[in-house]
Design a protein around this motif. Structure first.
Motif, PDB file in Angstrom:
ATOM      1  N   ASN A  78       0.815  -1.207   0.000  1.00 15.25           N
ATOM      2  CA  ASN A  78       0.000   0.000   0.000  1.00 15.25           C
ATOM      3  C   ASN A  78       0.857   1.269   0.000  1.00 15.25           C
ATOM      4  OD1 ASN A  78       0.579   0.674   2.825  1.00 15.25           O
ATOM      5  ND2 ASN A  78      -0.712  -1.090   3.330  1.00 15.25           N
ATOM      6  N   VAL A  79       0.216   2.396  -0.211  1.00 17.12           N
ATOM      7  CA  VAL A  79       0.927   3.668  -0.321  1.00 17.12           C
ATOM      8  C   VAL A  79       1.701   3.974   0.951  1.00 17.12           C
ATOM      9  CG1 VAL A  79       0.677   6.161  -0.626  1.00 17.12           C
ATOM     10  CG2 VAL A  79      -0.732   4.593  -1.994  1.00 17.12           C
ATOM     11  N   ALA A  80       1.085   3.730   2.093  1.00 14.57           N
ATOM     12  CA  ALA A  80       1.746   4.015   3.375  1.00 14.57           C
ATOM     13  C   ALA A  80       3.021   3.186   3.530  1.00 14.57           C
ATOM     14  CB  ALA A  80       0.788   3.747   4.530  1.00 14.57           C
ATOM     15  N   ASP A  81       2.971   1.922   3.114  1.00 10.57           N
ATOM     16  CA  ASP A  81       4.164   1.068   3.186  1.00 10.57           C
ATOM     17  C   ASP A  81       5.288   1.626   2.318  1.00 10.57           C
ATOM     18  OD1 ASP A  81       2.963  -0.686   4.922  1.00 10.57           O
ATOM     19  OD2 ASP A  81       2.479  -2.194   3.410  1.00 10.57           O
ATOM     20  N   TYR A  82       4.919   2.083   1.128  1.00 14.69           N
ATOM     21  CA  TYR A  82       5.933   2.649   0.240  1.00 14.69           C
ATOM     22  C   TYR A  82       6.544   3.914   0.848  1.00 14.69           C
ATOM     23  CZ  TYR A  82       4.975  -0.422  -3.761  1.00 14.69           C
ATOM     24  OH  TYR A  82       4.875  -1.503  -4.602  1.00 14.69           O
ATOM     25  N   ILE A  83       5.704   4.770   1.386  1.00 11.29           N
ATOM     26  CA  ILE A  83       6.218   6.002   1.991  1.00 11.29           C
ATOM     27  C   ILE A  83       7.139   5.680   3.166  1.00 11.29           C
ATOM     28  CG2 ILE A  83       5.564   8.055   3.314  1.00 11.29           C
ATOM     29  CD1 ILE A  83       3.080   8.273   1.541  1.00 11.29           C
ATOM     30  N   ASP A  84       6.743   4.707   3.983  1.00 13.67           N
ATOM     31  CA  ASP A  84       7.578   4.303   5.119  1.00 13.67           C
ATOM     32  C   ASP A  84       8.939   3.793   4.658  1.00 13.67           C
ATOM     33  OD1 ASP A  84       5.606   4.988   6.907  1.00 13.67           O
ATOM     34  OD2 ASP A  84       4.866   2.936   7.195  1.00 13.67           O
ATOM     35  N   ALA A  85       8.955   3.086   3.516  1.00 14.36           N
ATOM     36  CA  ALA A  85      10.224   2.546   3.002  1.00 14.36           C
ATOM     37  C   ALA A  85      11.064   3.620   2.335  1.00 14.36           C
ATOM     38  CB  ALA A  85       9.939   1.422   2.014  1.00 14.36           C
ATOM     39  N   ALA A 110       3.038   2.822  -5.666  1.00 19.01           N
ATOM     40  CA  ALA A 110       4.410   3.307  -5.551  1.00 19.01           C
ATOM     41  C   ALA A 110       4.559   4.681  -6.192  1.00 19.01           C
ATOM     42  CB  ALA A 110       5.370   2.311  -6.191  1.00 19.01           C
ATOM     43  N   CYS A 111       3.901   4.882  -7.331  1.00 16.81           N
ATOM     44  CA  CYS A 111       3.962   6.186  -8.003  1.00 16.81           C
ATOM     45  C   CYS A 111       3.341   7.281  -7.125  1.00 16.81           C
ATOM     46  CB  CYS A 111       3.250   6.121  -9.348  1.00 16.81           C
ATOM     47  SG  CYS A 111       4.144   5.187 -10.613  1.00 16.81           S
TER      48      CYS A 111
END
Length: 280
Positions: A65-72, A99-100
């Motif tokens: 999800n978007v939050a996971d990508y931002i956290d990474a 991711a985008c």
């Protein structure tokens, strides 16, 4: 430049390769009995097969999800000059889209749609990692990878259609007929989408040998730098035949064997095997 390569877990790269090329893996989610587990972290293909064998329902998958990508991306974007992330084909999952969206929060994060899955995506990840290690700038890496995706050739042969039937991807009648007739369909990835190619018939070991022979014989368009033999948990005889056939037909610098992760295994089941490589 100091560039970090990341990928989602569907790239099916081994721990050895991930460590060698300093790649960070972001796991998708596998949903089993209504509970989500991180792919390759909290659940393995063996867990899925044991669950289904015991009478449990087939697992499903959910995107990063978007939050996971931002956290990474947040700590990586601060530590590195650039972050280049490679995702499973946008036609298979919303990972790329998510991711985008996350990357919009950063000015040094780049997202690549591999237009593939499993080690078809993994081939793009490794090539990006090699360019990063060679000191190439991120824009050139992204441009090269976007051009490379159309040259990846990925396919798998499935021994039985049981998992596809349980997942609603083929009818019970079609699965029964295929199993009775010993039909082994080849699943191909083209233009970011999956399609059914040739159907092999007979003992699975012989089908695998014929499949690989047809994939690699009489061609002058293969890049012999590396090839993946990627499989779900499979009989040793099948894997050995794959290695023997690849070695006989192609002068590959690297023959890499990896085990497919939970995403592929959830849909295809055990004894699924493919060869994946790049065309010139």
């Amino acid at each position: 430049m100091n560039i970090k390569i990341t990928a989602d877990s569907t790239c099916d790269l081994s721990e050895e390769l991930v460590k060698k090329y300093d790649i960070e893996i972001l796991p998708l989610y596998i949903v089993k009995d209504g509970k989500s587990y991180k792919d390759g972290v909290e659940i393995t293909p063996s867990d899925i097969f044991e669950h289904v064998k015991a009478g449990g329902a087939l697992t499903s998958t959910a995107a990063v999800n978007v939050a996971d990508y931002i956290d990474a991306f947040t700590p990586l974007s601060k530590e590195y000059d650039a972050v280049i992330h490679v995702d499973i084909s946008a036609d298979f999952s919303s990972c790329y889209q998510n991711a985008c969206i996350a990357a919009e929060n950063f000015d040094n994060v780049y997202i690549i749609d591999s237009r593939n899955l499993s080690t078809g995506s993994g081939l793009v990840v490794l090539r990006a990692a090699e360019m990063a290690q060679a000191g190439e700038n991120p824009e050139d890496i992204v441009k090269a990878m976007n051009a490379l995706t159309s040259k990846v050739e990925a396919s798998f042969v499935i021994e039985k259609l049981d998992f596809l039937r349980k997942g609603g991807r083929c009818s019970a009648l079609a699965a029964l007929g295929a199993n009775l007739l010993s039909l082994r369909p080849c699943i191909e990835v083209k233009d970011g989408k999956m399609s059914v190619g040739k159907k092999y018939r007979g003992k699975y070991a012989a089908c695998i040998e014929k499949y690989i022979t047809e994939r690699l014989s009489g061609r002058d368009d293969i890049d012999y730098k590396r090839i993946f033999i990627t499989h779900s948990p499979s009989d040793k005889e099948i894997i050995d035949i794959a290695h023997k056939t690849v070695k006989k037909l192609g002068k590959f610098e690297e023959i890499l064997e990896t085990e497919a992760g939970c995403t592929v295994c959830s849909h295809c089941g055990p004894n699924t095997l493919g060869v994946l490589f790049i065309r010139k």
